[in-house]
Design a protein around this motif. Sequence first.
Motif, PDB file in Angstrom:
ATOM      1  N   ASN B   7       0.842  -1.199   0.000  1.00 61.27           N
ATOM      2  CA  ASN B   7       0.000   0.000   0.000  1.00 61.27           C
ATOM      3  C   ASN B   7       0.878   1.250   0.000  1.00 61.27           C
ATOM      4  OD1 ASN B   7      -2.647  -1.147   0.067  1.00 61.27           O
ATOM      5  ND2 ASN B   7      -2.293  -1.735   2.182  1.00 61.27           N
ATOM      6  N   LEU B  10      -1.913   7.056  -0.868  1.00 60.35           N
ATOM      7  CA  LEU B  10      -3.251   7.172  -1.450  1.00 60.35           C
ATOM      8  C   LEU B  10      -3.853   8.494  -1.001  1.00 60.35           C
ATOM      9  CD1 LEU B  10      -5.680   5.955  -2.969  1.00 60.35           C
ATOM     10  CD2 LEU B  10      -6.316   4.774  -0.881  1.00 60.35           C
ATOM     11  N   HIS B  11      -4.010   9.390  -1.956  1.00 58.74           N
ATOM     12  CA  HIS B  11      -4.537  10.715  -1.641  1.00 58.74           C
ATOM     13  C   HIS B  11      -5.638  11.056  -2.648  1.00 58.74           C
ATOM     14  CE1 HIS B  11      -3.675  14.837   0.217  1.00 58.74           C
ATOM     15  NE2 HIS B  11      -4.793  14.931  -0.477  1.00 58.74           N
ATOM     16  N   VAL B  12      -6.859  11.169  -2.159  1.00 58.23           N
ATOM     17  CA  VAL B  12      -8.005  11.469  -3.022  1.00 58.23           C
ATOM     18  C   VAL B  12      -8.421  12.921  -2.785  1.00 58.23           C
ATOM     19  CG1 VAL B  12     -10.387  10.819  -3.581  1.00 58.23           C
ATOM     20  CG2 VAL B  12      -8.754   9.060  -2.918  1.00 58.23           C
ATOM     21  N   VAL B  25     -22.060   0.387   1.812  1.00 62.02           N
ATOM     22  CA  VAL B  25     -21.043   0.983   2.681  1.00 62.02           C
ATOM     23  C   VAL B  25     -20.171   1.931   1.879  1.00 62.02           C
ATOM     24  CG1 VAL B  25     -18.975   0.478   4.035  1.00 62.02           C
ATOM     25  CG2 VAL B  25     -20.992  -0.930   4.326  1.00 62.02           C
ATOM     26  N   PHE B  26     -19.945   3.107   2.439  1.00 60.98           N
ATOM     27  CA  PHE B  26     -18.952   4.044   1.907  1.00 60.98           C
ATOM     28  C   PHE B  26     -17.824   4.070   2.931  1.00 60.98           C
ATOM     29  CE2 PHE B  26     -17.055   8.262   1.832  1.00 60.98           C
ATOM     30  CZ  PHE B  26     -16.771   8.422   0.501  1.00 60.98           C
ATOM     31  N   LEU B  27     -16.669   3.584   2.550  1.00 58.74           N
ATOM     32  CA  LEU B  27     -15.588   3.380   3.517  1.00 58.74           C
ATOM     33  C   LEU B  27     -14.303   4.079   3.102  1.00 58.74           C
ATOM     34  CD1 LEU B  27     -14.490   1.761   6.029  1.00 58.74           C
ATOM     35  CD2 LEU B  27     -14.002  -0.071   4.440  1.00 58.74           C
ATOM     36  N   VAL B  28     -13.772   4.886   4.024  1.00 59.74           N
ATOM     37  CA  VAL B  28     -12.436   5.460   3.851  1.00 59.74           C
ATOM     38  C   VAL B  28     -11.580   4.773   4.900  1.00 59.74           C
ATOM     39  CG1 VAL B  28     -11.044   7.559   3.855  1.00 59.74           C
ATOM     40  CG2 VAL B  28     -13.410   7.657   3.097  1.00 59.74           C
ATOM     41  N   GLY B  29     -10.909   3.712   4.529  1.00 60.58           N
ATOM     42  CA  GLY B  29     -10.119   2.954   5.502  1.00 60.58           C
ATOM     43  C   GLY B  29      -9.928   1.518   5.074  1.00 60.58           C
ATOM     44  N   ASP B  30      -9.347   0.728   5.975  1.00 62.91           N
ATOM     45  CA  ASP B  30      -9.090  -0.684   5.699  1.00 62.91           C
ATOM     46  C   ASP B  30     -10.148  -1.547   6.364  1.00 62.91           C
ATOM     47  OD1 ASP B  30      -6.716  -0.302   4.228  1.00 62.91           O
ATOM     48  OD2 ASP B  30      -5.615   0.061   6.080  1.00 62.91           O
ATOM     49  N   SER B  31     -10.352  -2.743   5.803  1.00 64.40           N
ATOM     50  CA  SER B  31     -11.352  -3.652   6.369  1.00 64.40           C
ATOM     51  C   SER B  31     -10.880  -5.101   6.224  1.00 64.40           C
ATOM     52  CB  SER B  31     -12.682  -3.471   5.658  1.00 64.40           C
ATOM     53  OG  SER B  31     -12.559  -3.897   4.323  1.00 64.40           O
ATOM     54  N   GLU B  32     -11.541  -5.973   7.008  1.00 64.63           N
ATOM     55  CA  GLU B  32     -11.236  -7.414   6.913  1.00 64.63           C
ATOM     56  C   GLU B  32     -12.277  -8.121   6.050  1.00 64.63           C
ATOM     57  OE1 GLU B  32      -8.956  -9.541   8.846  1.00 64.63           O
ATOM     58  OE2 GLU B  32      -7.825  -7.801   9.513  1.00 64.63           O
ATOM     59  N   THR B  33     -13.506  -8.163   6.561  1.00 69.50           N
ATOM     60  CA  THR B  33     -14.570  -8.823   5.792  1.00 69.50           C
ATOM     61  C   THR B  33     -15.769  -7.893   5.657  1.00 69.50           C
ATOM     62  OG1 THR B  33     -15.574  -9.821   7.752  1.00 69.50           O
ATOM     63  CG2 THR B  33     -13.918 -11.128   6.603  1.00 69.50           C
TER      64      THR B  33
END
Lengths: 124, 70
Positions: B7, B10-12, B25-33
């Motif tokens: 990784n 990452l800049h949006v 889901v709207f996600l800014v971040g990391d996830s597992e499942t």
Amino acid sequence: MRDKRLAVAHTAQVNSVTIGSGLLIGDVNQLNPRSRAIAVQREGPHTIEDHVSFTTYPIFQREPSPMLPPLTISSSFHHVDHEICVDSMFILGASTASAIQIGGIDHIDAHARVKHIRILSDEQ
Amino acid sequence: MNYTVYNYGLHVGKIDVTGVASSSVFLVGDSETIRLQSFFDTPPESLIIGPFVPIEEEGTFVEERSQDEG
């Protein structure tokens, strides 16, 4: 992915968060939003006073598809840069067991069921 | 098989979203499942024209009209 990157958002504008939804800032372990809705669109100036039961409709009793088996691929993650950066975000709305999250999350299991009914008074 | 992820930065700039709905889901971040399920039902028999009738065989939709409505 045990260690999660830092999520940085400078500005976030969210208009509405409704019906079992959430705007979450920070890290979360588990999120399980649930929503059941019967949406009735009726023609004419009636007010809905009926008592409608979810058990009337099979959509609310149907079993969801079984979970897929977990992936058994050996994987490794390397965070060269420890930040995910967003300058600005605008979201008009979140609804019906949804989530807007700024930050890391382990597990999400969301579930929404909507039964939609339209009632017109006469043939057009 | 070995699955390796690097990784990098990452800049949006700007994100514009109209709606996040029905188990999304709207996600800014990391996830597992992530597991998202949505059931939506609007079959032809959901369109009712004219007087009220039961709309499904499995059950009935009972309307109690007040007297002033005629």
